[in-house]
Structures are given as structure tokens and as C-alpha cells.
Design an enzyme around this catalytic site. Sequence first.
Site, PDB file in Angstrom:
ATOM      1  N   ASP A 236     100.457  51.253 -32.861  1.00 25.24           N
ATOM      2  CA  ASP A 236     101.683  52.004 -33.109  1.00 25.24           C
ATOM      3  C   ASP A 236     101.405  53.453 -32.696  1.00 25.24           C
ATOM      4  OD1 ASP A 236     102.649  49.707 -34.437  1.00 25.24           O
ATOM      5  OD2 ASP A 236     101.757  50.374 -36.325  1.00 25.24           O
TER       6      ASP A 236
ATOM      7  N   ASP B 195     103.130  48.089 -29.679  1.00 24.56           N
ATOM      8  CA  ASP B 195     103.541  47.610 -30.990  1.00 24.56           C
ATOM      9  C   ASP B 195     104.659  48.533 -31.499  1.00 24.56           C
ATOM     10  OD1 ASP B 195     103.522  45.833 -33.062  1.00 24.56           O
ATOM     11  OD2 ASP B 195     101.913  46.800 -34.146  1.00 24.56           O
TER      12      ASP B 195
ATOM     13  N   ASP C 287     105.279  52.868 -37.674  1.00 23.48           N
ATOM     14  CA  ASP C 287     105.270  51.833 -38.699  1.00 23.48           C
ATOM     15  C   ASP C 287     104.788  52.414 -40.016  1.00 23.48           C
ATOM     16  OD1 ASP C 287     106.224  50.058 -36.859  1.00 23.48           O
ATOM     17  OD2 ASP C 287     104.502  48.705 -36.897  1.00 23.48           O
TER      18      ASP C 287
ATOM     19  N   ARG D  13     114.571  46.752 -34.963  1.00 24.37           N
ATOM     20  CA  ARG D  13     113.848  47.506 -35.987  1.00 24.37           C
ATOM     21  C   ARG D  13     114.119  49.013 -35.927  1.00 24.37           C
ATOM     22  NH1 ARG D  13     107.803  44.674 -35.932  1.00 24.37           N
ATOM     23  NH2 ARG D  13     108.528  42.550 -36.253  1.00 24.37           N
TER      24      ARG D  13
END
Length: 442
Positions: A212, A251, A255, A307
Site C-alpha cells: 500500500d 495493493d 489501508d 473501495r
Amino acid sequence: MRLRHIVAATALLGLLGVPAHADEARDISRDTLPVNGGWAAADGGTTGGSTADDAHVFTVRNRSELVRALDGGSATPKIIRIAGTIDANTDDDGDRLSCADYATDGYSLKKYLAAYDPRTWGSAKPSGPQEQARQESAAKQAERVELAVGSNTTIVGLGDSKNTAVLKGGSLQLKGADNVIIRNLELRDAYDCFPVWQPNSGGLGDWKTAYDNIWLRGATHVWIDHVTVSDKGHPDEKEPTYFARNYLRHDGLLDITNASDLITVSWSRFADHDKAMLIGNGDTATGDRGKLRVTLHHNEFESVVQRAPRVRFGQVHLYNNRYVVPADGHDYRYSIGVGTESAIYAENNAFTTPGHIEVADLVKSWNGTAFHQSGTLWGSPRTESGGGYRVDLLAIHNAYNSGSERDLTADVGWTPTLHGEIDSAKAADREVARGAGAGRIS
Ligand code: CA
């Protein structure tokens, strides 16, 4: 004689605190989060490295300097000012490292694909020499690109709108860190050289990538503001397909997992990416209960597939954000993911989508039960003639849900109190388009 005059004048200007150029950006190094600045303002607030002594104010221009300043994630109050572009995929001399430079023990993608082709290997988890070589190679890249950020740290970019400060290929990892500020920085292309094949992921198998751009893991009191995060320079859609699945290289953009708590993300831009922001990474992670409290306001999500965010467990205040799905956004899946025990309170957000996207597509429930929304604008809020439509994401979700999802109730069990002024969705759409992202702090 003349030189001495110039030196004296410069010193005097310095004493008076007058910038050398009138248009020079204000020094934001010692800023702290305003008292009403969302969840990160709770329980003592977020001050980052603002109390750093002069010996712990660093200006860094390359990976080595950045690593030295981060000091292994130490908790000493520190301010790190990033100048120019830093590439995390570089060696200690600053020379660029390619994926081939990390590959070790005979790893090659060609051999890896031959070894684990589902038609011959089946659906067992990859193991054996090529998977082992992949892991060893990945560890070499991780040692370069994973950058631990410790407590009481402020990281700011020194750039302006014409010349933003950039961290390329890096993954800022706030593991158990408390009190961190990251502002005015562009984070680009946290690129994984060695994705792993997961034959049982999602039924069809999938490529799993490691990094991330920013990962908050058990982190508390974090304020992320005016950052721009994207896959710029390296879009996943340009990657090939192996085993009938896109060979993903990235990714999450940001996050927030493992009982992280009290986080504010403001005036930031998340763009050109698949899975933008995961808040809570497992339905069985019950340690996240009562945590993952996050405020997201005045952010832009543009050309994001899904997301934005997807939430489990957390109380998330989502207000005044701008969502833009481009006309060619045919891989778009959804924006707001309502996951297990999540409590999203969404107010005055604006969505601009192309014709093939329905309002019901904007919210997806992943085992969620509740979702509050009000003041949502959908359409093209910025065009005076179009104006956008006021829509009720909850009613539309419930009316059109596929049947595999339960209806969501509007009662999420809490009402946000820590926030600044909440604009109309239309005003927010305009202001965010103009002011979100790195290089735009006024
Ligand atoms: Ca992740």
C-alpha cells in the site's frame, strides 16, 4: 561590498520571517490538526512532530536521507521535509533498482508461470523452488520500499502546485505508531515486482500484491492531508493477463487496519487505481470493534474501481467528498463498501458518473446492516445546466439490491460531532476539484 549588503538584507528578511519570494508556500512543518478536525482530533488530538527540536528537522532529497531521518520508526519528535522526487527503488548510492536487480535464487516470471499454471499445478497454494525464490526476491524489494514511520512524526512535501514533492515506489508503514501527520506529498506507484498467485482467491484465483502507498496498522492519531496518491506512471490496466487474471502490481492506496483508530484524511486525492482504501481487513478481526474511527472529508476519488472506502467495524464520517468515474470507467465496481459491523455516516458527497453507471452501483453491501446518508448529489454538479440530482443512496440501494444482500437501515448508532463546517455537496464538489491534493495548501 555589494555581496555583503545582499547577505545582510537576506539575514534581515530571515529575522523578520519574510519569505524570499512573495509567492513562496507557507511553512507547514509545525502545523497541528485543528481541534475540530475529525476523529484524529479526539483524545488529545494530533500534533505529529511539531515539538521537534532543531536537530530533528530534516530536509531529505533521496531514499538514504529519508531512511536516516525516519530513524527506523523511532518515536523521537521529528519533522521530515521531502524535497523533489524520491524513488524508493534505489540503492544506497541512489542508483535505480529494477525488478531484475531484486530477483534472486533463479526467480523468473516465465518459470513461475510455468510452475503454477492451474492447468498443470491445480489449485494448491504455490510451493517449491520458484515460490521460494519469489519470496526471497520479494523480501529484497521490501527491504528497500517499506519505510517505517514512527510516533510523533510529521512528514511534509516542500513542493507547490507546479512542482510537488513525490515519493515514488515507497510504502509508508505506520505500524503501532501514534501521532503522525503526513501532508502536501504525492505518493506514486507502490509497485510490487513479485506478485503471488493465490489459486483460491475469489473463486477464480487472483494475483496478490504487497504494497500500500500508506499502511496504517494499529496506528492512532494520524492526520493525512493534501496528499495525492495514485498508480501514476504504471497503470494496472496496462499489465498483462496471466492465468486469466489481471497481473496486478498495486495493493491499496491507503489501508487502515489492525485496530487503527482516530484517523482524519482530508483534502486528498486518490486516483487511477483499483482498490483505493480499505478500513478493516477481515470480517473475523473482532479486535477492530470499537476502533477504526476515521473521518474522510474533502477528498477526491477519481478513476477508482472500488473501495472508496470499504469499511468493516469502524465509525466512519464521510463528508464533502468528490467522486468522479470517467467516461471510459468500464471496470468500475462500486464506491462505498458497507462491510461487517460498519457504521458509515455519509453527508453531502458528490458523484459524477458516466451513463452506464446507476446510482444503485455507488454503494455495495458486504455483509453490512446499516448506512446513513444525506445530501448526496449525483450527476454533474459542476455544470450549471446539469446541476446534478439529489439522490438517496440508501433507498436506492435497498430498492435495487440484488437479493443476496440484506436491506440496510439508516440507524448507524452514532452521530459525528468532531468536524468543521459541512458544505453543500455542490460547493464541496467545486472546492475539492480546485483544492484537494498535494501542492494545493493555501
Ligand atoms: Ca493492503
